[in-house]
Design a protein around this motif. Sequence first.
Motif, short mmCIF file in Angstrom:
data_model
loop_
_atom_site.label_atom_id
_atom_site.label_comp_id
_atom_site.label_asym_id
_atom_site.label_seq_id
_atom_site.Cartn_x
_atom_site.Cartn_y
_atom_site.Cartn_z
N ASP A 1 1.11 -1.08 0.11
CA ASP A 1 0.28 0.23 0.13
C ASP A 1 0.49 1.47 -0.01
O ASP A 1 2.27 0.83 -0.41
CB ASP A 1 -1.13 -0.29 1.18
CG ASP A 1 -0.87 -0.32 2.71
OD1 ASP A 1 0.76 0.80 2.46
OD2 ASP A 1 -1.13 -0.23 3.38
N LEU B 1 -10.03 -4.36 0.53
CA LEU B 1 -9.40 -2.70 0.50
C LEU B 1 -10.08 -1.59 -0.59
O LEU B 1 -10.96 -1.57 -0.99
CB LEU B 1 -7.97 -2.90 0.07
CG LEU B 1 -7.10 -3.27 1.12
CD1 LEU B 1 -5.49 -4.41 0.07
CD2 LEU B 1 -6.87 -3.27 2.08
N GLN C 1 -7.88 2.42 -4.37
CA GLN C 1 -6.23 3.12 -4.09
C GLN C 1 -4.93 2.58 -5.25
O GLN C 1 -5.30 1.66 -5.45
CB GLN C 1 -5.48 3.21 -2.72
CG GLN C 1 -5.98 1.76 -2.31
CD GLN C 1 -5.10 1.97 -0.70
OE1 GLN C 1 -4.13 2.03 -0.49
NE2 GLN C 1 -6.38 1.37 0.26
N PHE D 1 -1.70 1.02 -5.33
CA PHE D 1 -0.80 0.45 -4.68
C PHE D 1 0.36 -0.03 -5.82
O PHE D 1 0.99 -0.12 -7.28
CB PHE D 1 -1.50 -1.05 -4.50
CG PHE D 1 -2.67 -0.98 -3.92
CD1 PHE D 1 -2.86 -1.66 -2.34
CD2 PHE D 1 -3.66 -1.30 -3.76
CE1 PHE D 1 -3.10 -1.11 -1.32
CE2 PHE D 1 -5.05 -1.42 -3.51
CZ PHE D 1 -4.36 -1.01 -1.95
#
Length: 75
Positions: free
Chosen positions: A21, A46, A49, A51
Motif C-alpha cells: 500500500d 481494501l 487506491q 498500490f
Amino acid sequence: IKVFHVCINLLVSSLEFAIFDRWGEKVFFTDNLSDTWDGTYNGKPLQPQVFVYYLKATCFNGEVFETKGNITLIR
C-alpha cells in the motif's frame, strides 16, 4: 470478483510477487505462479487506491527479471 494475477511464460522456475500500500505495508505476497490477488488484505476488501507491486521472476536458464510498478484498485 475480478482478480489480479501475473501472466508468465512457463519458462519461469520461480517468482516473488508482492503488493504494497502507499505506506509500504505488504498487503499481498506469493511465490506461487497460480495465486491471484482479489483486492483484499486479511480477508477484508481494501478501499480504492494505488498500490505498488514488485515482481522478480527466475527462468530455468538462470536469467532473472525484476520489475515494479503501480496497480490501481477500482471498485
